[in-house]
Design a protein around this motif. Structure first.
Motif, short mmCIF file in Angstrom:
data_model
loop_
_atom_site.label_atom_id
_atom_site.label_comp_id
_atom_site.label_asym_id
_atom_site.label_seq_id
_atom_site.Cartn_x
_atom_site.Cartn_y
_atom_site.Cartn_z
N GLY A 1 0.76 -1.24 0.00
CA GLY A 1 0.00 0.00 0.00
C GLY A 1 0.79 1.28 0.00
O GLY A 1 0.20 2.37 0.12
N PHE A 2 2.10 1.23 -0.14
CA PHE A 2 2.91 2.44 -0.16
C PHE A 2 3.03 2.98 -1.59
O PHE A 2 2.91 2.23 -2.58
N ASP B 1 10.20 10.47 12.56
CA ASP B 1 9.47 10.74 13.79
C ASP B 1 8.50 9.64 14.19
O ASP B 1 7.98 9.64 15.31
N SER B 2 8.24 8.70 13.30
CA SER B 2 7.21 7.69 13.57
C SER B 2 7.78 6.29 13.55
O SER B 2 8.09 5.73 12.49
N ALA B 3 7.87 5.68 14.75
CA ALA B 3 8.29 4.29 14.82
C ALA B 3 7.25 3.38 14.18
O ALA B 3 7.58 2.33 13.62
N ASP B 4 5.97 3.80 14.24
CA ASP B 4 4.91 3.00 13.60
C ASP B 4 5.13 2.91 12.10
O ASP B 4 4.99 1.83 11.51
N LEU B 5 5.46 4.03 11.47
CA LEU B 5 5.69 4.02 10.03
C LEU B 5 6.92 3.17 9.69
O LEU B 5 6.92 2.41 8.71
N LYS C 1 8.03 0.64 11.37
CA LYS C 1 7.68 -0.78 11.55
C LYS C 1 6.81 -1.28 10.40
O LYS C 1 6.91 -2.45 10.00
N ALA C 2 5.97 -0.42 9.86
CA ALA C 2 5.17 -0.81 8.71
C ALA C 2 6.07 -1.15 7.53
O ALA C 2 5.83 -2.11 6.79
N ILE C 3 7.12 -0.38 7.35
CA ILE C 3 8.09 -0.65 6.29
C ILE C 3 8.84 -1.95 6.60
O ILE C 3 9.02 -2.81 5.72
N LEU C 4 9.24 -2.12 7.86
CA LEU C 4 9.98 -3.31 8.28
C LEU C 4 9.22 -4.59 7.92
O LEU C 4 9.78 -5.51 7.32
N LYS D 1 0.38 -6.85 10.08
CA LYS D 1 1.10 -5.91 10.94
C LYS D 1 1.34 -4.59 10.22
O LYS D 1 1.29 -3.51 10.83
N VAL D 2 1.61 -4.68 8.93
CA VAL D 2 1.81 -3.45 8.13
C VAL D 2 0.57 -2.57 8.24
O VAL D 2 0.65 -1.36 8.50
N LYS D 3 -0.60 -3.16 8.05
CA LYS D 3 -1.85 -2.39 8.12
C LYS D 3 -2.04 -1.77 9.49
O LYS D 3 -2.46 -0.62 9.62
N GLU D 4 -1.73 -2.56 10.54
CA GLU D 4 -1.89 -2.05 11.90
C GLU D 4 -0.99 -0.85 12.17
O GLU D 4 -1.43 0.15 12.75
N PHE D 5 0.27 -0.95 11.72
CA PHE D 5 1.21 0.14 11.98
C PHE D 5 0.92 1.36 11.12
O PHE D 5 1.11 2.50 11.56
#
Length: 603
Positions: free
Chosen positions: A66-67, A543-547, A549-552, A591-595
């Motif tokens: 989705g990126f 600035d976003s660990a969530d973003l 992690k979504a990449i990770l 997990k990507v969607k969640e983050f």
């Protein structure tokens, strides 16, 4: 090679492009907002043309999750670095090779606050790096597991792609493949290579290969990248070496023996007296008659650990755990000290297989005479127990330079150094044909010395005063390092016998080497890891660990391994080739969607 500390790229330049000006670089920087009007999160991936296949796989995996992905493909390392320094990326495709064989090197310069190549500033990570460096065995593995958990899974400062193997091609119709080493960490070992017809050793040049023709510096502490790692490793001797499997040994070094004393903070080295510095006169290597001495060791390692000893010092963090370097003059100190984990004295351990028993310790190089029992001993002290200091001493930046020669050239003020007018020891212009400053003033303590270079190749000759008559005396008299940036051209040159060793054969070309009767393929494990470096300043991912992690969790390492026909291995971090922490990255679209949702909710 790197290696370095520095980003080392396993592949070589494959595509050309326009190098951007400074204005172009600064003008192309995106805003901090990574969202586009289509509602998708926009991600800019920076890399070199040589790694375009990896960039395409990364792009496809991110798009599938989705990126909205933009590739920023640069033609070479210089333009890649300019883009990276300008901050024009969310993810930078990076590669690191741990050329010292120890896990501290795999993290300190890359991820510690203020490290040579670190864009990360995290006090918790800093503490883990420092604590892990003092440990060994299972305790070390447990601490590096904590470190990986924080670096990769908790904060997602990087996203690992794979571990590479090593593949080396040899023109075995001419060169004896049994004499060509492929170490896991150490740079290529030149002095042991021989031709099949050994009568050619003295007359025919061995032709090696390198992708980069612009050399950072021939001062071993001023560079830590693929342009000079191998060259400086073979020009400067060190106190210790690494074997092909990363064991620290004295073999082929300036030391007969080395030991770690009880407490793991004191390290002793007994020096040999059969190595002199070589210089270049009228295009030939000459013996200066100057012993590579303990005084030169003290000088070299003190400048190696001092960030201000030279301008643009690239390797000081490697040696920051050296507290003192000194010449031992009291024999009773060696008699009274015990070897770590043993009842044996330091003197007994240092005295193994010497030309003569130790009768006295020479206070200066003028009194050295190993045959008569007069030796120099150097002691290195660390502020805390740090056994990994030995691995760092095996790095090319631990190479021993001539105190006399370096101080006679580096007369400038470091703080006000001007590269346009000041000449520094090891400047590549001083050995480059046609340069206004061409005046080779190198002093080599290792098996070879660089005579001259141009854009086509660098020419080396053997040091006539390096271990003469021993098994470590260089076998081949002349070595030319040919500069070829394109991987297909380099492989073609190998097949035609225009180069004799191709140190890195791409995984996609292995069958070509295997099927050519004139060639031999060497294979070995590697400490090279490819990963995505997250931008930690000025972007949404910063600035976003969530973003992050979504990449990770968008990264599927199995797809990389499949593309490279099973010739890659899974990775978690740059530590992975050295310590198996038991952690594993699994791609997970849920997990990507969640983050991504968590990131959007916090905007």
């Amino acid at each position: 090679m790197k290696k370095l500390l520095v980003f080392l790229f396993v592949a070589v330049l494959a595509l050309a492009g326009c190098v951007q000006t400074k204005t172009d670089v600064e003008g192309s920087k995106d805003s901090k907002d990574s969202d586009k009007s289509n509602g998708k999160v926009a991600i800019e991936v920076l890399g070199m043309a040589a790694s375009e296949e990896d960039m395409n796989i990364v792009r496809d995996q991110l798009v599938k999750n989705g990126f909205d992905v933009k590739l920023n493909i640069q033609p070479d390392y210089g333009s890649f670095s300019a883009q990276k320094e300008a901050g024009n990326y969310d993810l930078a495709l990076s590669s690191w090779t741990t050329v010292t064989g120890n896990p501290d090197y795999a993290v300190r310069g890359l991820f510690k606050t203020g490290g040579d190549y670190s864009v990360v500033a995290d006090s918790k990570l800093d503490a883990l790096i420092d604590e892990a460096s003092t440990l060994t065995g299972e305790e070390a593995a447990a601490k590096y597991k904590d470190l990986e958990q924080l670096l990769v899974f908790d904060q997602a400062y990087i996203a690992p792609l794979y571990i590479s193997n090593k593949y080396q091609g040899i023109y075995s119709e001419l060169v004896n493949p049994k004499t060509v080493h492929l170490p896991k960490s150490r740079a290529q070992v030149w002095e042991q290579i021989e031709f099949n017809d050994t009568s050619k050793n003295a007359t025919e040049p061995l032709i090696l290969h390198q992708t980069i023709n612009s050399l950072t510096s021939l001062d071993p502490i001023k560079g830590n990248d693929g342009s000079i790692n191998t060259l400086n490793t073979n020009m400067y001797v060190r106190l210790v070496n690494l074997t092909d499997t990363d064991e620290v040994v004295s073999d082929g070094s300036l030391s007969y023996n080395h030991v770690m004393a009880e407490g793991n903070q004191e390290y002793y080295f007994i020096l040999r007296d059969d190595i002199n510095f070589a210089a270049v006169k009228e295009g030939a290597a000459v013996d200066t008659g100057e012993l590579v001495s303990a005084e030169d060791v003290v000088f070299s390692l003190n400048r190696a650990k001092d960030a201000n000893s030279v301008p643009d010092h690239r390797t000081y963090s490697i040696h920051e755990n050296i507290e003192t370097v000194e010449i031992v003059s009291d024999l009773t100190e060696l008699q009274n000290k015990k070897v770590a984990g043993s009842e044996q004295s330091v003197l007994e351990a240092l005295s193994q297989n010497l030309p003569a028993s130790v009768a006295q310790l020479a206070k200066d190089k003028g009194a050295v005479n190993n045959a008569a029992g007069a030796y120099q001993v150097v002691k290195i002290t660390t502020p805390t127990p740090f056994p990994q200091v030995l691995n760092y001493l095996a790095h090319q930046s631990g190479g021993i330079v001539s105190e006399k020669q370096v101080t006679s050239i580096n007369t400038y003020d470091v703080a006000s150094y001007d590269p346009d007018k000041d000449i520094a020891y090891g400047d590549q212009a001083t050995v480059t044909e046609g340069s206004a400053t061409f005046n080779n003033q190198l002093y080599a303590s290792g098996p070879y010395i660089l005579v001259k270079k141009n854009d086509y190749e660098a020419q080396f000759v053997k040091n006539p005063a390096y271990r003469a008559g021993s098994e470590y005396e260089p076998k081949i008299a002349k070595i030319n390092v040919r500069f070829i940036s394109d991987v297909d051209s380099a492989l073609s040159a190998l097949r035609n016998g225009e180069i004799h060793v191709l140190q890195t054969v791409p995984e996609t070309k292995l069958d070509i080497v295997k099927s050519d009767a004139k060639l031999t393929l060497n294979t070995a494990d590697s400490n090279a890891v490819a990963y995505l470096q997250m931008n930690t300043s000025g972007r949404a991912v910063s600035d976003s660990a969530d973003l992050r992690k979504a990449i990770l969790y968008s990264i599927n390492q199995d797809e990389f391994i499949s593309y490279y026909q099973g010739n890659k291995k899974p990775a978690v971090s740059t530590v992975s080739p050295l310590i198996d922490t038991g952690l594993k990255l699994e791609a997970d679209s849920e997990k990507v969607k969640e983050f991504v949702k968590a990131y959007n909710d916090k905007k």
